[in-house]
Design a protein around this motif. Structure first.
Motif, PDB file in Angstrom:
ATOM      1  N   ALA A   1       0.841  -1.203   0.000  1.00 54.97           N
ATOM      2  CA  ALA A   1       0.000   0.000   0.000  1.00 54.97           C
ATOM      3  C   ALA A   1       0.869   1.243   0.000  1.00 54.97           C
ATOM      4  O   ALA A   1       1.971   1.239   0.563  1.00 54.97           O
ATOM      5  N   VAL A   2       0.350   2.301  -0.618  1.00 58.06           N
ATOM      6  CA  VAL A   2       1.034   3.583  -0.686  1.00 58.06           C
ATOM      7  C   VAL A   2      -0.034   4.680  -0.772  1.00 58.06           C
ATOM      8  O   VAL A   2      -1.124   4.449  -1.295  1.00 58.06           O
TER       9      VAL A   2
ATOM     10  N   GLN B   1      -1.357  -3.548   5.445  1.00 55.84           N
ATOM     11  CA  GLN B   1      -0.483  -2.504   4.913  1.00 55.84           C
ATOM     12  C   GLN B   1      -1.222  -1.170   4.771  1.00 55.84           C
ATOM     13  O   GLN B   1      -0.644  -0.110   5.009  1.00 55.84           O
ATOM     14  N   SER B   2      -2.487  -1.219   4.400  1.00 55.05           N
ATOM     15  CA  SER B   2      -3.281   0.019   4.315  1.00 55.05           C
ATOM     16  C   SER B   2      -3.419   0.655   5.690  1.00 55.05           C
ATOM     17  O   SER B   2      -3.317   1.880   5.821  1.00 55.05           O
ATOM     18  N   LEU B   3      -3.632  -0.151   6.714  1.00 58.51           N
ATOM     19  CA  LEU B   3      -3.727   0.385   8.084  1.00 58.51           C
ATOM     20  C   LEU B   3      -2.375   0.924   8.546  1.00 58.51           C
ATOM     21  O   LEU B   3      -2.313   1.946   9.233  1.00 58.51           O
TER      22      LEU B   3
ATOM     23  N   GLU C   1       0.820   5.832   9.669  1.00 60.14           N
ATOM     24  CA  GLU C   1       1.929   6.739   9.345  1.00 60.14           C
ATOM     25  C   GLU C   1       1.426   8.137   8.992  1.00 60.14           C
ATOM     26  O   GLU C   1       2.076   9.136   9.301  1.00 60.14           O
ATOM     27  N   LEU C   2       0.264   8.205   8.355  1.00 61.80           N
ATOM     28  CA  LEU C   2      -0.320   9.488   7.964  1.00 61.80           C
ATOM     29  C   LEU C   2      -1.035  10.194   9.110  1.00 61.80           C
ATOM     30  O   LEU C   2      -1.297  11.385   9.043  1.00 61.80           O
ATOM     31  N   GLY C   3      -1.410   9.431  10.143  1.00 63.12           N
ATOM     32  CA  GLY C   3      -2.208   9.985  11.229  1.00 63.12           C
ATOM     33  C   GLY C   3      -3.700   9.914  10.963  1.00 63.12           C
ATOM     34  O   GLY C   3      -4.485  10.597  11.622  1.00 63.12           O
TER      35      GLY C   3
ATOM     36  N   THR D   1      -3.642  -0.915  15.395  1.00 57.94           N
ATOM     37  CA  THR D   1      -3.683   0.342  14.647  1.00 57.94           C
ATOM     38  C   THR D   1      -4.223   1.453  15.534  1.00 57.94           C
ATOM     39  O   THR D   1      -4.971   1.190  16.476  1.00 57.94           O
ATOM     40  N   ALA D   2      -3.852   2.680  15.193  1.00 54.96           N
ATOM     41  CA  ALA D   2      -4.411   3.854  15.861  1.00 54.96           C
ATOM     42  C   ALA D   2      -5.673   4.350  15.161  1.00 54.96           C
ATOM     43  O   ALA D   2      -6.332   5.272  15.638  1.00 54.96           O
ATOM     44  N   VAL D   3      -6.017   3.736  14.023  1.00 59.46           N
ATOM     45  CA  VAL D   3      -7.247   4.104  13.310  1.00 59.46           C
ATOM     46  C   VAL D   3      -8.433   3.833  14.232  1.00 59.46           C
ATOM     47  O   VAL D   3      -8.526   2.770  14.848  1.00 59.46           O
TER      48      VAL D   3
END
Length: 170
Positions: A67-68, A104-106, A111-113, A147-149
Protein backbone atom coordinates in the motif's frame (compact mmCIF):
# COMPACT_ATOMS: atom_id res chain seq x y z
CA UNK A 1 -7.35 -1.41 20.63
CA UNK A 2 -9.10 -2.36 17.44
CA UNK A 3 -11.08 0.19 15.45
CA UNK A 4 -14.85 0.44 15.36
CA UNK A 5 -16.12 -1.36 12.26
CA UNK A 6 -19.03 0.15 10.37
CA UNK A 7 -20.77 -0.78 7.15
CA UNK A 8 -22.12 1.51 4.46
CA UNK A 9 -23.80 0.47 1.25
CA UNK A 10 -22.99 2.88 -1.52
CA UNK A 11 -20.26 4.69 -3.40
CA UNK A 12 -16.87 4.90 -1.64
CA UNK A 13 -16.08 8.13 -3.51
CA UNK A 14 -18.89 9.84 -1.57
CA UNK A 15 -17.42 9.07 1.87
CA UNK A 16 -16.09 11.76 4.18
CA UNK A 17 -13.08 10.19 5.93
CA UNK A 18 -9.39 10.84 6.49
CA UNK A 19 -8.37 8.16 3.98
CA UNK A 20 -10.13 6.22 1.25
CA UNK A 21 -8.55 2.92 0.25
CA UNK A 22 -8.35 2.30 -3.47
CA UNK A 23 -8.39 -1.24 -4.83
CA UNK A 24 -5.74 -0.27 -7.36
CA UNK A 25 -3.95 -2.16 -10.07
CA UNK A 26 -0.17 -2.42 -9.88
CA UNK A 27 0.37 0.35 -12.44
CA UNK A 28 -1.20 2.93 -10.06
CA UNK A 29 -2.44 4.72 -13.19
CA UNK A 30 -6.17 4.06 -12.88
CA UNK A 31 -8.37 1.25 -14.11
CA UNK A 32 -11.89 -0.06 -13.77
CA UNK A 33 -14.23 -0.57 -10.83
CA UNK A 34 -13.37 1.23 -7.60
CA UNK A 35 -10.01 2.32 -9.03
CA UNK A 36 -11.58 4.07 -12.00
CA UNK A 37 -14.28 5.67 -9.87
CA UNK A 38 -11.72 7.08 -7.41
CA UNK A 39 -9.57 8.50 -10.21
CA UNK A 40 -12.58 10.00 -12.03
CA UNK A 41 -14.12 11.64 -8.97
CA UNK A 42 -10.82 12.57 -7.32
CA UNK A 43 -9.54 14.32 -10.41
CA UNK A 44 -6.15 14.67 -12.05
CA UNK A 45 -4.28 15.38 -8.81
CA UNK A 46 -4.44 11.70 -7.83
CA UNK A 47 -3.08 10.54 -11.17
CA UNK A 48 -0.34 13.17 -11.00
CA UNK A 49 0.73 11.86 -7.57
CA UNK A 50 0.62 8.27 -8.87
CA UNK A 51 2.83 9.26 -11.81
CA UNK A 52 5.33 10.81 -9.37
CA UNK A 53 5.40 7.53 -7.42
CA UNK A 54 5.98 5.58 -10.65
CA UNK A 55 8.81 7.96 -11.59
CA UNK A 56 10.46 7.28 -8.22
CA UNK A 57 10.47 4.31 -5.86
CA UNK A 58 7.60 2.49 -7.60
CA UNK A 59 9.02 2.44 -11.13
CA UNK A 60 7.80 -1.10 -11.71
CA UNK A 61 4.48 -0.44 -10.02
CA UNK A 62 3.11 -1.39 -6.62
CA UNK A 63 3.45 -5.03 -5.58
CA UNK A 64 0.40 -7.12 -4.69
CA UNK A 65 -0.39 -6.83 -0.98
CA UNK A 66 1.41 -3.50 -0.55
CA UNK A 67 0.00 0.00 0.00
CA UNK A 68 1.03 3.58 -0.69
CA UNK A 69 -0.70 6.96 -0.22
CA UNK A 70 -1.39 9.92 -2.47
CA UNK A 71 -3.45 13.06 -2.23
CA UNK A 72 -7.22 12.56 -2.39
CA UNK A 73 -7.70 15.33 -4.94
CA UNK A 74 -11.36 16.35 -5.03
CA UNK A 75 -12.57 13.53 -2.78
CA UNK A 76 -13.83 14.42 0.72
CA UNK A 77 -10.73 12.86 2.27
CA UNK A 78 -7.14 13.87 2.93
CA UNK A 79 -5.52 10.83 1.31
CA UNK A 80 -6.11 7.89 -0.96
CA UNK A 81 -4.30 4.74 0.12
CA UNK A 82 -3.72 2.56 -2.93
CA UNK A 83 -3.42 -1.19 -2.39
CA UNK A 84 -3.11 -3.95 -4.96
CA UNK A 85 -5.23 -6.98 -4.19
CA UNK A 86 -4.49 -10.43 -5.52
CA UNK A 87 -6.50 -12.07 -8.26
CA UNK A 88 -8.43 -15.05 -6.94
CA UNK A 89 -7.11 -18.46 -7.97
CA UNK A 90 -8.73 -21.79 -7.10
CA UNK A 91 -5.41 -23.61 -7.32
CA UNK A 92 -3.34 -21.25 -5.13
CA UNK A 93 -4.03 -19.88 -1.65
CA UNK A 94 -3.53 -16.11 -1.91
CA UNK A 95 -5.42 -15.25 1.30
CA UNK A 96 -2.26 -13.91 2.96
CA UNK A 97 -1.77 -11.43 0.11
CA UNK A 98 -5.35 -10.21 0.53
CA UNK A 99 -4.91 -9.88 4.30
CA UNK A 100 -1.70 -7.94 3.65
CA UNK A 101 -3.69 -5.34 1.67
CA UNK A 102 -5.67 -4.50 4.81
CA UNK A 103 -2.68 -4.64 7.18
CA UNK A 104 -0.48 -2.50 4.91
CA UNK A 105 -3.28 0.02 4.32
CA UNK A 106 -3.73 0.38 8.08
CA UNK A 107 0.05 0.76 8.51
CA UNK A 108 0.07 3.59 5.93
CA UNK A 109 -3.00 5.16 7.62
CA UNK A 110 -1.13 5.11 10.94
CA UNK A 111 1.93 6.74 9.35
CA UNK A 112 -0.32 9.49 7.96
CA UNK A 113 -2.21 9.98 11.23
CA UNK A 114 -5.54 8.97 9.68
CA UNK A 115 -8.24 8.11 12.21
CA UNK A 116 -11.08 7.20 9.82
CA UNK A 117 -10.51 4.91 6.84
CA UNK A 118 -12.98 3.68 4.20
CA UNK A 119 -12.24 0.33 2.55
CA UNK A 120 -13.90 -1.30 -0.45
CA UNK A 121 -14.13 -5.09 -0.67
CA UNK A 122 -10.59 -5.48 -2.03
CA UNK A 123 -10.25 -8.15 -4.77
CA UNK A 124 -13.98 -9.02 -4.66
CA UNK A 125 -14.83 -7.28 -7.93
CA UNK A 126 -13.06 -7.89 -11.21
CA UNK A 127 -10.29 -9.83 -9.40
CA UNK A 128 -12.86 -12.54 -8.72
CA UNK A 129 -12.46 -13.20 -4.99
CA UNK A 130 -15.61 -14.88 -3.59
CA UNK A 131 -17.45 -12.21 -1.59
CA UNK A 132 -18.04 -14.25 1.57
CA UNK A 133 -14.36 -15.18 1.80
CA UNK A 134 -13.26 -11.63 0.99
CA UNK A 135 -15.48 -10.38 3.84
CA UNK A 136 -14.07 -12.96 6.27
CA UNK A 137 -10.46 -12.04 5.46
CA UNK A 138 -11.16 -8.28 5.59
CA UNK A 139 -12.99 -8.30 8.92
CA UNK A 140 -10.64 -10.77 10.65
CA UNK A 141 -7.55 -8.91 9.46
CA UNK A 142 -8.79 -5.48 10.52
CA UNK A 143 -9.88 -6.82 13.91
CA UNK A 144 -6.49 -8.46 14.47
CA UNK A 145 -4.27 -5.59 13.29
CA UNK A 146 -2.92 -3.18 15.86
CA UNK A 147 -3.68 0.34 14.65
CA UNK A 148 -4.41 3.85 15.86
CA UNK A 149 -7.25 4.10 13.31
CA UNK A 150 -10.47 4.68 15.25
CA UNK A 151 -13.03 3.75 12.60
CA UNK A 152 -12.82 1.41 9.65
CA UNK A 153 -15.75 1.85 7.34
CA UNK A 154 -16.38 -0.92 4.82
CA UNK A 155 -18.15 0.74 1.90
CA UNK A 156 -19.92 -1.91 -0.11
CA UNK A 157 -21.39 -1.40 -3.52
CA UNK A 158 -24.38 -3.77 -3.49
CA UNK A 159 -26.76 -5.82 -1.30
CA UNK A 160 -24.74 -9.03 -1.65
CA UNK A 161 -21.48 -7.46 -0.52
CA UNK A 162 -23.21 -5.65 2.35
CA UNK A 163 -24.84 -8.90 3.54
CA UNK A 164 -21.53 -10.79 3.40
CA UNK A 165 -19.76 -8.17 5.53
CA UNK A 166 -22.73 -7.78 7.89
CA UNK A 167 -22.61 -11.53 8.59
CA UNK A 168 -18.96 -11.20 9.63
CA UNK A 169 -19.37 -8.12 11.81
CA UNK A 170 -22.44 -9.38 13.68
Amino acid sequence: MSPTLTLVQGDITQESVDAIVNAANSSLLGGGGVDGAIHRRGGPEILADCRRLRAGHYGKGLATGQAVATTAGRLDARWVIHTVGPRYARDEDRAELLASCYRQSLRVADELGARTVAFPAVSAGIYGWPMEDAARIAVETVRNTETAVEEVRFVLFDDRAYAAFAARIA
